[in-house]
Design a protein around this motif. Structure first.
Motif, PDB file in Angstrom:
ATOM      1  N   LEU A 188     -60.584  24.155  17.775  1.00 27.91           N
ATOM      2  CA  LEU A 188     -61.645  24.254  16.775  1.00 27.91           C
ATOM      3  C   LEU A 188     -61.162  23.774  15.409  1.00 27.91           C
ATOM      4  O   LEU A 188     -61.904  23.091  14.685  1.00 27.91           O
ATOM      5  CB  LEU A 188     -62.130  25.700  16.679  1.00 27.91           C
ATOM      6  CG  LEU A 188     -62.939  26.214  17.869  1.00 27.91           C
ATOM      7  CD1 LEU A 188     -63.282  27.680  17.674  1.00 27.91           C
ATOM      8  CD2 LEU A 188     -64.218  25.396  18.027  1.00 27.91           C
ATOM      9  N   ILE A 189     -59.931  24.124  15.048  1.00 33.36           N
ATOM     10  CA  ILE A 189     -59.398  23.657  13.766  1.00 33.36           C
ATOM     11  C   ILE A 189     -59.343  22.135  13.728  1.00 33.36           C
ATOM     12  O   ILE A 189     -59.711  21.498  12.726  1.00 33.36           O
ATOM     13  CB  ILE A 189     -58.008  24.270  13.518  1.00 33.36           C
ATOM     14  CG1 ILE A 189     -58.142  25.763  13.198  1.00 33.36           C
ATOM     15  CG2 ILE A 189     -57.282  23.546  12.393  1.00 33.36           C
ATOM     16  CD1 ILE A 189     -56.811  26.485  13.080  1.00 33.36           C
ATOM     17  N   LEU A 248     -68.851  24.402  20.931  1.00 34.68           N
ATOM     18  CA  LEU A 248     -69.457  23.249  21.603  1.00 34.68           C
ATOM     19  C   LEU A 248     -70.278  22.415  20.621  1.00 34.68           C
ATOM     20  O   LEU A 248     -70.263  21.168  20.655  1.00 34.68           O
ATOM     21  CB  LEU A 248     -70.331  23.739  22.762  1.00 34.68           C
ATOM     22  CG  LEU A 248     -69.572  24.321  23.965  1.00 34.68           C
ATOM     23  CD1 LEU A 248     -70.531  25.055  24.901  1.00 34.68           C
ATOM     24  CD2 LEU A 248     -68.818  23.236  24.719  1.00 34.68           C
ATOM     25  N   LYS A 249     -71.002  23.108  19.726  1.00 38.86           N
ATOM     26  CA  LYS A 249     -71.810  22.381  18.730  1.00 38.86           C
ATOM     27  C   LYS A 249     -70.913  21.561  17.813  1.00 38.86           C
ATOM     28  O   LYS A 249     -71.216  20.399  17.498  1.00 38.86           O
ATOM     29  CB  LYS A 249     -72.626  23.386  17.927  1.00 38.86           C
ATOM     30  CG  LYS A 249     -73.498  22.742  16.855  1.00 38.86           C
ATOM     31  CD  LYS A 249     -74.287  23.810  16.099  1.00 38.86           C
ATOM     32  CE  LYS A 249     -75.121  23.170  14.987  1.00 38.86           C
ATOM     33  NZ  LYS A 249     -75.870  24.198  14.212  1.00 38.86           N
ATOM     34  N   GLY A 252     -69.949  18.393  19.242  1.00 33.28           N
ATOM     35  CA  GLY A 252     -71.045  17.488  19.570  1.00 33.28           C
ATOM     36  C   GLY A 252     -71.555  17.638  20.985  1.00 33.28           C
ATOM     37  O   GLY A 252     -72.122  16.702  21.546  1.00 33.28           O
ATOM     38  N   ILE A 253     -71.363  18.804  21.584  1.00 32.41           N
ATOM     39  CA  ILE A 253     -71.794  19.059  22.955  1.00 32.41           C
ATOM     40  C   ILE A 253     -72.980  20.015  22.929  1.00 32.41           C
ATOM     41  O   ILE A 253     -72.921  21.071  22.271  1.00 32.41           O
ATOM     42  CB  ILE A 253     -70.645  19.669  23.787  1.00 32.41           C
ATOM     43  CG1 ILE A 253     -69.445  18.701  23.825  1.00 32.41           C
ATOM     44  CG2 ILE A 253     -71.099  19.993  25.208  1.00 32.41           C
ATOM     45  CD1 ILE A 253     -68.202  19.296  24.473  1.00 32.41           C
ATOM     46  N   VAL A 254     -74.043  19.661  23.602  1.00 30.73           N
ATOM     47  CA  VAL A 254     -75.234  20.509  23.660  1.00 30.73           C
ATOM     48  C   VAL A 254     -74.954  21.693  24.578  1.00 30.73           C
ATOM     49  O   VAL A 254     -74.586  21.522  25.742  1.00 30.73           O
ATOM     50  CB  VAL A 254     -76.453  19.714  24.169  1.00 30.73           C
ATOM     51  CG1 VAL A 254     -77.675  20.628  24.269  1.00 30.73           C
ATOM     52  CG2 VAL A 254     -76.740  18.538  23.239  1.00 30.73           C
ATOM     53  N   CYS A 292     -73.250  21.183  28.135  1.00 29.36           N
ATOM     54  CA  CYS A 292     -72.569  22.240  28.884  1.00 29.36           C
ATOM     55  C   CYS A 292     -73.544  23.397  29.067  1.00 29.36           C
ATOM     56  O   CYS A 292     -74.185  23.839  28.102  1.00 29.36           O
ATOM     57  CB  CYS A 292     -71.318  22.708  28.137  1.00 29.36           C
ATOM     58  SG  CYS A 292     -70.421  24.055  28.961  1.00 29.36           S
ATOM     59  N   ARG A 293     -73.678  23.840  30.296  1.00 24.58           N
ATOM     60  CA  ARG A 293     -74.586  24.953  30.594  1.00 24.58           C
ATOM     61  C   ARG A 293     -73.783  26.157  31.073  1.00 24.58           C
ATOM     62  O   ARG A 293     -72.898  26.020  31.920  1.00 24.58           O
ATOM     63  CB  ARG A 293     -75.598  24.548  31.676  1.00 24.58           C
ATOM     64  CG  ARG A 293     -76.703  25.594  31.884  1.00 24.58           C
ATOM     65  CD  ARG A 293     -77.730  25.162  32.917  1.00 24.58           C
ATOM     66  NE  ARG A 293     -77.235  25.304  34.279  1.00 24.58           N
ATOM     67  CZ  ARG A 293     -76.889  24.289  35.053  1.00 24.58           C
ATOM     68  NH1 ARG A 293     -76.976  23.043  34.599  1.00 24.58           N
ATOM     69  NH2 ARG A 293     -76.444  24.508  36.287  1.00 24.58           N
ATOM     70  N   ILE A 294     -74.116  27.315  30.525  1.00 23.51           N
ATOM     71  CA  ILE A 294     -73.432  28.564  30.903  1.00 23.51           C
ATOM     72  C   ILE A 294     -74.478  29.504  31.485  1.00 23.51           C
ATOM     73  O   ILE A 294     -75.436  29.877  30.805  1.00 23.51           O
ATOM     74  CB  ILE A 294     -72.751  29.221  29.685  1.00 23.51           C
ATOM     75  CG1 ILE A 294     -71.749  28.252  29.039  1.00 23.51           C
ATOM     76  CG2 ILE A 294     -72.059  30.515  30.092  1.00 23.51           C
ATOM     77  CD1 ILE A 294     -71.137  28.765  27.752  1.00 23.51           C
TER      78      ILE A 294
END
Length: 356
Positions: A188-189, A248-249, A252-254, A292-294
């Motif tokens: 994340l950093i 994820l946001k 850049g991942i939905v 990505c779906r959880i």
């Protein structure tokens, strides 16, 4: 494992020599003849080195030494001394023999030989029977003490093994937790820092906001590392899902989450939360995914989670992260499945509801 000395000095052969003078007690009221005195001195002279050397020898040498000592006693039986002293020493020596049945047979053999000689010489029962009884008591006492010693050593070895395994398990837990925490925090950093660098020129305010987010992530990561080291890592599933969505946001991942994390009991949720953390970190770092779906599922016995991405998928090598997830779930009675689902990867974890 550190093992203490097998025998203290008081358990060695020397203190028991204090009983040897009992051999001469009958001479106070009936002095021995010259032959009896000479044979007694010779027998004792032979007994001492055989006893001292054989006491701490191996099983074969100990058995031979005990046989010689019994023979000394039987040879001296007709000459008026308290000859049953020697079979008592021999019985004490053979009480250490292994396996236990060998010691039992040897002790009983000594008792039978002593009784047989006393009867054959037509000695008074009071003259030889106490020696037979003391031989058996001494032999079986030694046998019991040796058995107790063996059990104690086995118990100490088991306790040491438990401590060793507990230490290994704790080191593995710390390694898994630190891997998950540091991996996600540094990812994340890096993402936020890259985004801030891109925004410095066109949007200073947004760049400042991203750098503040980097600082917040670093502080949160430090707190998570401390929690991992203290053994309290693993927050609520809902909180972890919020963090995963943000991560994820930022990449850049939905992100799409289905299911209610509050419907999953906290104990099972804590295990699944750490699975989500590692799986989402892998999606960000390795998958090259756009979405990505959880999915969360639960019933009365099983809680489950599926993390599916549309990244590159295909063949992969299981690393420390997946190994750590699998071990953590296995410790809670759960399972982990990783499969290629055609453009991406599916990570599915299941854990029993009510895990400790």
């Amino acid at each position: 494992m550190v093992v203490t000395s097998r025998r203290s000095w008081i358990e060695g052969p020397l203190p028991w020599l204090a009983y040897l003078p009992f051999y001469a007690m009958p001479w106070f009221w009936k002095p021995p003849g010259d032959t009896g005195l000479i044979l007694s001195i010779a027998g004792i002279a032979l007994f001492l080195p055989v006893y001292l050397l054989g006491y701490s020898a191996g099983q074969r040498a100990r058995t031979i030494a005990a046989a010689i000592i019994v023979a000394i006693g039987l040879v001296l039986a007709p000459f008026g001394g308290s000859w049953t002293v020697f079979p008592i020493y021999a019985a004490a020596m053979v009480g250490y023999l292994q396996p236990p049945r060998r010691a039992i047979v040897a002790i009983l053999t000594i008792a039978i030989l002593t009784s047989g000689v006393g009867i054959a010489l037509e000695q008074m029962t009071l003259w030889w029977l106490p020696g037979v009884l003391l031989s058996m008591m001494t032999g079986f006492g030694t046998f019991s003490r040796e058995a107790f010693y063996k059990r104690t050593q086995a118990l100490l070895a088991s306790q040491e093994e438990v401590r060793r395994l507990a230490g290994t398990a704790e080191r593995e837990r710390m390694a898994r937790d630190l891997h998950d925490v540091i991996g996600r925090t540094l990812t994340l950093i890096a993402l936020r820092a890259d985004l801030a660098a891109k925004l410095v020129t066109p949007d200073v305010a947004a760049a400042q906001a991203e750098m503040r987010a980097v600082a917040d992530i670093a502080r949160t990561g430090l707190s998570d590392v401390r929690a991992a080291l203290s053994g309290t890592a693993g927050g609520s599933l809902g909180h972890e899902l919020d963090l995963s969505r943000d991560a994820l946001k930022a990449a850049g991942i939905v992100a799409t989450v289905t299911g209610d994390p509050h419907a999953i009991p906290p104990d099972a949720g804590a295990v699944l939360a750490m699975t989500v953390r590692e799986a989402v970190t892998n999606v960000i770092r390795h998958a090259g995914a756009g979405a990505c779906r959880i999915d969360l599922t639960t019933d009365d016995t099983i809680a489950g989670i599926r993390i599916v991405d549309d990244g590159r998928g295909g063949a992969f090598r299981e690393g420390h992260g997946l190994t750590g997830m699998r071990q953590r779930l296995a410790a809670a009675g759960g399972t982990l499945e990783v499969a290629w689902v055609g453009p991406g990867t599916c990570v599915a974890a299941r854990v029993p509801v009510g895990v400790a």
